[in-house]
Design an enzyme around this catalytic site. Structure first.
Site, short mmCIF file in Angstrom:
data_model
loop_
_atom_site.label_atom_id
_atom_site.label_comp_id
_atom_site.label_asym_id
_atom_site.label_seq_id
_atom_site.Cartn_x
_atom_site.Cartn_y
_atom_site.Cartn_z
N LEU A 87 1.09 -0.87 0.31
CA LEU A 87 0.02 -0.18 -0.17
C LEU A 87 0.81 1.03 0.47
CD1 LEU A 87 -2.56 -1.04 2.75
CD2 LEU A 87 -2.91 -0.87 0.37
N LYS A 120 -4.32 -1.45 10.44
CA LYS A 120 -3.23 -1.96 9.91
C LYS A 120 -2.41 -3.36 11.37
CE LYS A 120 -0.30 -1.05 6.54
NZ LYS A 120 0.99 -1.85 6.81
N GLU A 183 -3.59 -11.47 8.09
CA GLU A 183 -2.45 -11.12 9.05
C GLU A 183 -2.30 -12.33 9.75
OE1 GLU A 183 -0.20 -8.52 7.25
OE2 GLU A 183 0.83 -7.52 9.31
N LYS A 299 -9.91 0.97 2.06
CA LYS A 299 -9.87 0.87 0.81
C LYS A 299 -10.83 1.18 0.87
CE LYS A 299 -9.82 -3.56 2.97
NZ LYS A 299 -9.30 -5.05 3.02
N LYS A 323 -1.04 6.81 7.94
CA LYS A 323 -0.33 6.04 9.24
C LYS A 323 -0.05 7.03 10.64
CE LYS A 323 2.01 2.15 7.68
NZ LYS A 323 3.98 2.67 7.32
N CYS A 417 25.16 -2.02 44.65
CA CYS A 417 24.36 -0.91 44.52
C CYS A 417 24.98 0.37 44.37
CB CYS A 417 23.21 -1.37 45.74
SG CYS A 417 22.09 -0.27 45.27
N CYS A 436 19.70 -5.73 43.93
CA CYS A 436 20.10 -5.44 45.21
C CYS A 436 19.18 -5.84 46.70
CB CYS A 436 20.20 -3.81 45.75
SG CYS A 436 20.52 -2.97 47.12
S1 IVH Z 1 -6.23 -5.26 3.22
C1 IVH Z 1 -3.24 -3.84 -0.94
N1 IVH Z 1 -6.40 -4.99 6.26
O1 IVH Z 1 -0.84 -4.78 4.38
C2 IVH Z 1 -2.99 -4.35 0.41
N2 IVH Z 1 -4.52 -5.14 4.86
O2 IVH Z 1 1.51 -2.39 3.25
C3 IVH Z 1 -4.31 -4.56 0.93
N3 IVH Z 1 -1.59 -5.48 6.60
O3 IVH Z 1 0.42 -6.59 2.96
C4 IVH Z 1 -4.70 -5.37 2.24
N4 IVH Z 1 -3.42 -5.25 7.99
O4 IVH Z 1 -0.69 -8.10 4.98
C5 IVH Z 1 -5.38 -5.02 4.59
N5 IVH Z 1 -6.54 -4.54 8.17
C6 IVH Z 1 -5.30 -4.45 6.78
C7 IVH Z 1 -4.18 -4.92 7.22
C8 IVH Z 1 -3.32 -5.09 5.94
C9 IVH Z 1 -2.01 -5.20 7.78
C10 IVH Z 1 -1.34 -5.28 5.52
C11 IVH Z 1 -1.69 -6.14 4.42
C12 IVH Z 1 -0.71 -6.29 3.60
C13 IVH Z 1 -0.24 -4.87 4.01
C14 IVH Z 1 -0.07 -3.58 3.04
#
Ligand code: IVH
Length: 676
Positions: A87, A120, A183, A299, A323, A417, A436
């Protein structure tokens, strides 16, 4: 048990498998239990016995097939059916807005964009492939095109279904090929426990949960994997017929029906403001999550629109990673000194050149113990990477060794100590921590007094770190009980106090001369006795006298008290210094109340409080419940009678209460109960 015929065994196995599987599913995905662990183990034992008598009856989705198989020589490469993408990042509202503008121009005019947001997770991506509902392969991300076959290892993860659940409305997803992506994470608490165990065994520590999870999955011996607690959180569902999964919101619902964990906090919004609101909520709340996170995944909810937006480089146009500010920075180690804790543990601490990490200035970082410094080879003068997550004490990730100029100095652990010059000792020869042993060491005393006065213990207002240090430095307080003979005039001799503040503090201390036993017990600072253990002990022994005379065997009978805890308690009460402290408390008329009045109106009633109450704090509510003979628990269990629901409640406690049919009451109803 009498030996079953093949036919009888087949019939029995067909019944055992779903029962064990349901136990696993409820436990790993819903955090609840359909039976005790011991009962489930006993059923699993019966199953493996039967399967070893009739190996031809073993099926790939049998719970026994989660058990680790033989080690592999190496992993096989497997191409992904669809590339596993990365991403692009967005760091603020402006960048998120720019992303929205970019994609709005590319979608057909009039398209109403909706965004699906999830946290994430900081783990490693994995694709699970199911054929007609059966798990056939698990593949790591690899380079996105080709990954490694880690099926043997992933099978040991309890939250990965070996066979998809069949639920009404979602049956079609269990036919043909279904790919689930998600994940693999190690939870923060499990990671800390693992490192604690490693400290005790003198083994090198792991750096963070993600690396540990990734390293674990890449172990060739599945037995090692099955010993580490890993979890799989699903976030994507792929079907050949893309119409099967119209939106990401639907994907999450379907994933849950199929038996996966999919974050319940994930949700849809139709605006960038909605994304920012979700992001800022989780920026603070993320500490409560069981896993680490550094942001969100956003997304486009409609999967057709998402697909049509296409891919640039390695990332889809229709998604972005929002982020949080960096939690790592680099700085220099100015010095390393040793800090002595309440229980005497000598912890090396690095003094750093001040640096801003995750929004706050960091000047110190814990180095854990001598072995950790050696392993990371951290020297005074080194440039280091510091990491900070939420409230967690900052840590040094690594020293940047190529930046050294030769002036750096290795740290040598002192033999004595730094505060009282007593020789440092190890409790056990193979322990990583030096201590100690001097109970009267000034550092130990001020941390003890501060702990005694802290919120979870006696909760004495005005007796924070600075005042405690001043009282000890002045010689007014030599150990905890001395606080009770402090007079206003004594305090006025110190710069820190004036008439009002001195009176306030003396009163606050005098108010706490007959504390509840559990608070007092916790306040004593016995190693391994946290708030919950203190509650359990108070409930079991009722008085401090009874507890002080308890044997290791008697203590071990208390639920939640293991041998290590029992030993530590017995040892504490046998130390002459501690006996002296208790005597002093008594002389000053300070003694804990007898616990659990058998005659109280709430005897036998168990309460959990969740969220914030308006009229009192959670601990205060606990004290009131206990004073009436009730039991105050920290989490909802099968035996909980009431869940008191305050404001801003967490979903997990409510979920558990619903599962167990626990009665939920509000604050007013609690007050009514307390009034009788
Ligand atoms: S959706 C197109 N949802 O983040 C990929 N990914 O930088 C979008 N990740 O490799 C996947 N938590 O392993 C999605 N809630 C989440 C996520 C997630 C961690 C990781 C995933 C991917 C990376 C993308």
């Amino acid at each position: 048990m009498t030996k079953l015929s093949r036919e009888q065994a087949a019939e029995r196995l067909q019944k055992l498998r779903p029962l064990i599987n349901e136990y696993r599913y409820q436990y790993a995905v819903h955090d609840t239990s359909t039976m005790s662990e011991a009962a489930a183990d006993s059923l699993k034992h019966e199953l493996t016995e039967l399967e070893s008598q009739y190996p031809d009856l073993i099926t790939p989705d049998s719970p026994s097939q989660r058990v680790a198989g033989a080690p592999l020589d190496k992993f096989q490469s497997v191409p992904h059916s669809q590339r596993m993408l990365s991403l692009n990042d967005a760091f603020d509202e402006a960048e998120t807005g720019a992303w929205k503008e970019r994609i709005t121009k590319l979608v057909p005019e009039g398209t109403k964009l909706e965004y699906f947001m999830d946290i994430k997770m900081d783990g490693l991506a994995c694709a699970l492939i199911y054929e007609d509902g059966m798990l056939v392969r698990a593949v790591t991300r690899g380079d996105g095109f080709v990954g490694e076959d880690v099926t043997m290892n992933v099978r040991t993860i309890e939250s990965v279904p070996l066979r998809l659940r069949v639920e009404k409305g979602f049956e079609h997803l269990t036919k043909g090929r279904t790919e689930v992506r998600g994940e693999i994470v190690m939870y923060k608490a499990d990671f800390e426990k693992l490192n604690e165990e490693r400290t005790e065994k003198g083994l090198p520590l792991f750096a963070n949960p993600r690396n540990t999870a990734a390293g674990t999955i890449r172990q060739l011996d599945p037995k090692l994997v099955s010993e580490r607690k890993l979890h799989f959180h699903a976030y994507d569902l792929l079907r050949e017929d893309t119409d099967d999964v119209p939106t990401n919101e639907f994907a999450y619902q379907a994933l849950r029906s199929l038996g996966f964990l999919a974050n319940r906090d994930a949700t849809v919004t139709d605006s960038v403001e909605g994304v920012i609101k979700f992001a800022s909520t989780w920026e603070t709340k993320r500490q409560e999550l069981s896993f680490n996170t550094d942001g969100l995944v956003v997304k486009v909810n409609d999967r057709r629109v998402f697909r049509d937006l296409g891919v640039v480089g390695k990332a889809p146009r229709g998604a972005v990673a929002y982020k949080y500010p960096a939690e790592q920075s680099t700085t220099k180690v100015k010095d390393i000194f040793v800090s002595i804790g309440r229980t005497g543990a000598a912890t090396p601490v690095a003094m750093l050149e001040p640096v801003v990490v995750a929004g706050s200035t960091v000047q110190m970082a814990t180095l854990h113990n001598e072995g950790e410094i050696k392993r990371k080879d951290i020297r005074v003068g080194d440039t280091v990477i510091v990491h900070k997550a939420g409230d967690i004490i900052p840590e040094i990730v690594e020293a940047l060794k190529t930046l050294r100029d030769g002036s750096e100095k290795e740290f040598i652990m002192p033999t004595h100590c730094p505060d009282c010059n007593t020789e440092l000792k190890k409790l056990k020869a193979d322990e990583a921590v030096w201590r100690c042993p001097n109970e009267s060491c000034p550092s130990r005393v001020w941390k003890r007094v501060q702990h005694y006065a802290s919120k979870g213990a006696l909760d004495i207002e005005g007796l924070g770190e600075k005042n405690v240090i001043a009282l000890i430095d002045s010689g007014l307080v030599k150990d905890t009980p001395d606080i009770y003979i402090l007079k206003k005039e004594d305090l006025l001799t110190l710069d820190r106090f004036a008439e009002i503040s001195a009176t306030k503090l003396v009163n606050a201390i005098q108010d706490k001369k007959t504390p509840p036993l559990d608070r007092f017990l916790f306040g004593l600072g016995i190693r391994h006795v946290g708030t919950q253990t203190a509650r359990d002990l108070a409930q079991a022994f009722h008085t401090l006298e009874a507890l002080s005379e308890a044997t290791i065997d008697e203590l071990s009978e208390v639920e939640g008290v293991g041998e290590v805890v029992a030993e530590s308690i017995v040892e504490w009460f046998s130390e002459p210094e501690n006996k002296g402290i208790l005597e002093k408390f008594k002389t000053f008329d300070v003694w804990p109340l007898e616990a659990a009045h058998a005659s109280g109106p709430l005897v036998g009633k168990k309460f959990v409080v969740t969220g914030t109450l308006e009229s009192m704090g959670r601990d205060q509510a606990g004290d009131k419940i206990k004073a009436l003979g009730g039991t105050f628990q920290s989490s909802v269990g099968k035996d909980t009678d009431y869940l008191v629901v305050g404001a801003n409640v967490g979903a997990s406690k409510l979920k558990k209460a619903e599962k167990f049919g626990t009665k939920q009451i509000n604050e007013q109803e609690l007050l009514d109960i307390l009034r009788g």
